[in-house]
Design a protein around this motif. Structure first.
Motif, PDB file in Angstrom:
ATOM      1  N   HIS A   1       5.926   5.345   2.160  1.00 18.59           N
ATOM      2  CA  HIS A   1       5.602   4.078   1.349  1.00 18.59           C
ATOM      3  C   HIS A   1       4.310   4.454   0.410  1.00 18.59           C
ATOM      4  N   ARG A   2       3.793   5.412   0.259  1.00 24.67           N
ATOM      5  CA  ARG A   2       2.734   5.610  -0.556  1.00 24.67           C
ATOM      6  C   ARG A   2       3.214   6.565  -1.878  1.00 24.67           C
ATOM      7  N   LYS A   3       2.320   6.733  -2.713  1.00 24.14           N
ATOM      8  CA  LYS A   3       2.422   7.750  -3.948  1.00 24.14           C
ATOM      9  C   LYS A   3       3.058   9.065  -3.307  1.00 24.14           C
ATOM     10  N   ALA A   4       3.838   9.629  -4.391  1.00 22.35           N
ATOM     11  CA  ALA A   4       4.114  10.991  -3.976  1.00 22.35           C
ATOM     12  C   ALA A   4       2.930  12.053  -4.265  1.00 22.35           C
ATOM     13  N   SER A   5       1.993  11.453  -4.944  1.00 19.57           N
ATOM     14  CA  SER A   5       0.876  12.536  -5.113  1.00 19.57           C
ATOM     15  C   SER A   5      -0.194  12.697  -3.867  1.00 19.57           C
ATOM     16  N   LEU A   6       0.096  11.617  -2.647  1.00 21.37           N
ATOM     17  CA  LEU A   6      -0.822  11.636  -1.647  1.00 21.37           C
ATOM     18  C   LEU A   6      -0.075  12.475  -0.726  1.00 21.37           C
ATOM     19  N   TYR A   7      -1.001  13.113   0.130  1.00 21.10           N
ATOM     20  CA  TYR A   7      -0.773  13.957   1.402  1.00 21.10           C
ATOM     21  C   TYR A   7      -0.983  13.159   2.737  1.00 21.10           C
ATOM     22  N   PHE A   8      -0.203  12.991   3.506  1.00 21.80           N
ATOM     23  CA  PHE A   8      -0.521  12.576   4.772  1.00 21.80           C
ATOM     24  C   PHE A   8      -0.060  13.637   6.117  1.00 21.80           C
ATOM     25  N   PHE A   9      -0.871  13.624   6.893  1.00 24.05           N
ATOM     26  CA  PHE A   9      -0.759  14.412   7.967  1.00 24.05           C
ATOM     27  C   PHE A   9      -1.307  13.716   9.262  1.00 24.05           C
ATOM     28  N   CYS A  10      -0.296  14.162  10.355  1.00 26.47           N
ATOM     29  CA  CYS A  10      -0.690  13.788  11.956  1.00 26.47           C
ATOM     30  C   CYS A  10      -1.325  15.036  12.478  1.00 26.47           C
ATOM     31  N   ILE A  11      -2.591  14.713  12.969  1.00 30.54           N
ATOM     32  CA  ILE A  11      -3.197  15.883  13.381  1.00 30.54           C
ATOM     33  C   ILE A  11      -2.796  16.351  14.591  1.00 30.54           C
ATOM     34  N   PHE A  12      -2.188  15.641  15.536  1.00 31.12           N
ATOM     35  CA  PHE A  12      -1.471  16.234  16.685  1.00 31.12           C
ATOM     36  C   PHE A  12      -0.284  16.861  16.322  1.00 31.12           C
ATOM     37  N   SER A  13       0.423  16.781  15.209  1.00 30.25           N
ATOM     38  CA  SER A  13       1.588  17.484  14.860  1.00 30.25           C
ATOM     39  C   SER A  13       0.952  18.886  14.287  1.00 30.25           C
ATOM     40  N   ILE A  14      -0.080  18.688  13.801  1.00 27.98           N
ATOM     41  CA  ILE A  14      -0.772  20.197  13.055  1.00 27.98           C
ATOM     42  C   ILE A  14      -1.050  21.008  14.458  1.00 27.98           C
ATOM     43  N   PHE A  15      -1.628  20.481  15.726  1.00 30.71           N
ATOM     44  CA  PHE A  15      -2.209  21.054  16.553  1.00 30.71           C
ATOM     45  C   PHE A  15      -0.667  21.616  17.363  1.00 30.71           C
ATOM     46  N   LYS A  16       0.159  21.006  17.591  1.00 30.34           N
ATOM     47  CA  LYS A  16       1.380  21.327  18.139  1.00 30.34           C
ATOM     48  C   LYS A  16       2.097  22.597  17.456  1.00 30.34           C
TER      49      LYS A  16
ATOM     50  N   THR B   1      -6.276  13.298   0.711  1.00 27.57           N
ATOM     51  CA  THR B   1      -5.126  13.628   1.811  1.00 27.57           C
ATOM     52  C   THR B   1      -5.894  12.792   2.967  1.00 27.57           C
ATOM     53  N   GLY B   2      -4.638  12.190   3.656  1.00 29.48           N
ATOM     54  CA  GLY B   2      -4.899  11.264   4.846  1.00 29.48           C
ATOM     55  C   GLY B   2      -4.622  12.043   6.088  1.00 29.48           C
ATOM     56  N   VAL B   3      -5.352  11.876   7.141  1.00 30.13           N
ATOM     57  CA  VAL B   3      -5.109  12.415   8.307  1.00 30.13           C
ATOM     58  C   VAL B   3      -5.117  11.254   9.346  1.00 30.13           C
ATOM     59  N   ASP B   4      -4.267  11.403  10.282  1.00 24.02           N
ATOM     60  CA  ASP B   4      -4.249  10.130  11.343  1.00 24.02           C
ATOM     61  C   ASP B   4      -3.752  10.737  12.742  1.00 24.02           C
ATOM     62  N   LEU B   5      -4.151  10.184  13.874  1.00 28.27           N
ATOM     63  CA  LEU B   5      -3.724  10.534  15.069  1.00 28.27           C
ATOM     64  C   LEU B   5      -2.316  10.122  15.355  1.00 28.27           C
ATOM     65  N   SER B   6      -1.694   9.068  14.691  1.00 31.01           N
ATOM     66  CA  SER B   6      -0.461   8.377  14.933  1.00 31.01           C
ATOM     67  C   SER B   6       0.595   9.279  14.109  1.00 31.01           C
ATOM     68  N   GLU B   7       1.351   9.830  14.551  1.00 31.12           N
ATOM     69  CA  GLU B   7       2.582  10.594  13.749  1.00 31.12           C
ATOM     70  C   GLU B   7       3.317   9.407  12.850  1.00 31.12           C
ATOM     71  N   ASN B   8       3.623   8.192  13.684  1.00 32.27           N
ATOM     72  CA  ASN B   8       4.340   7.175  13.202  1.00 32.27           C
ATOM     73  C   ASN B   8       3.643   6.568  11.914  1.00 32.27           C
ATOM     74  N   LEU B   9       2.326   6.351  12.119  1.00 30.05           N
ATOM     75  CA  LEU B   9       1.509   5.588  10.783  1.00 30.05           C
ATOM     76  C   LEU B   9       1.577   6.903   9.644  1.00 30.05           C
ATOM     77  N   SER B  10       1.492   8.415   9.913  1.00 25.85           N
ATOM     78  CA  SER B  10       1.484   9.124   8.978  1.00 25.85           C
ATOM     79  C   SER B  10       2.749   9.029   8.393  1.00 25.85           C
ATOM     80  N   VAL B  11       3.950   9.324   9.134  1.00 25.49           N
ATOM     81  CA  VAL B  11       5.417   8.959   8.366  1.00 25.49           C
ATOM     82  C   VAL B  11       5.239   7.827   7.469  1.00 25.49           C
ATOM     83  N   TYR B  12       5.028   6.615   8.001  1.00 25.74           N
ATOM     84  CA  TYR B  12       5.172   5.333   7.301  1.00 25.74           C
ATOM     85  C   TYR B  12       4.120   5.676   5.718  1.00 25.74           C
ATOM     86  N   ALA B  13       3.152   6.102   5.981  1.00 26.79           N
ATOM     87  CA  ALA B  13       2.220   6.163   4.690  1.00 26.79           C
ATOM     88  C   ALA B  13       3.054   7.434   3.858  1.00 26.79           C
TER      89      ALA B  13
END
Length: 77
Positions: free
Chosen positions: A52-67, A37-49
């Motif tokens: 553009h990556r495997k469907a079995s990977l999960y990416f989240f923007c930490i600020f989106s979770i807090f919001k 599971t990938g977590v990043d501060l940048s929503e843009n990078l989380s959306v890119y990941a």
């Protein structure tokens, strides 16, 4: 002595890649057989990941979770 790949992949461990950016490390770790599971501060990078990556990977923007959490607390307060 075991190799890094053997020690990482024994028992299919779960990894949280904090600061995952575009998900390059998460992608490579998942190729070794881990659940990532990938977590990043940048929503843009989380959306890119996510797009553009495997469907079995999960990416989240930490600020989106807090919001989302803040909105839920306000709604049900």
């Amino acid at each position: 002595m075991t190799t890094t790949k053997e020690s990482i992949c024994s028992g299919r461990p779960k990894i949280c890649d904090i600061g995952c950016g575009q998900g390059e490390l998460a992608y490579r770790l998942s190729d070794l057989g881990t659940k990532v599971t990938g977590v990043d501060l940048s929503e843009n990078l989380s959306v890119y990941a996510r797009n553009h990556r495997k469907a079995s990977l999960y990416f989240f923007c930490i600020f989106s979770i807090f919001k989302c959490h803040r909105k839920m607390r306000q709604r049900y307060a």
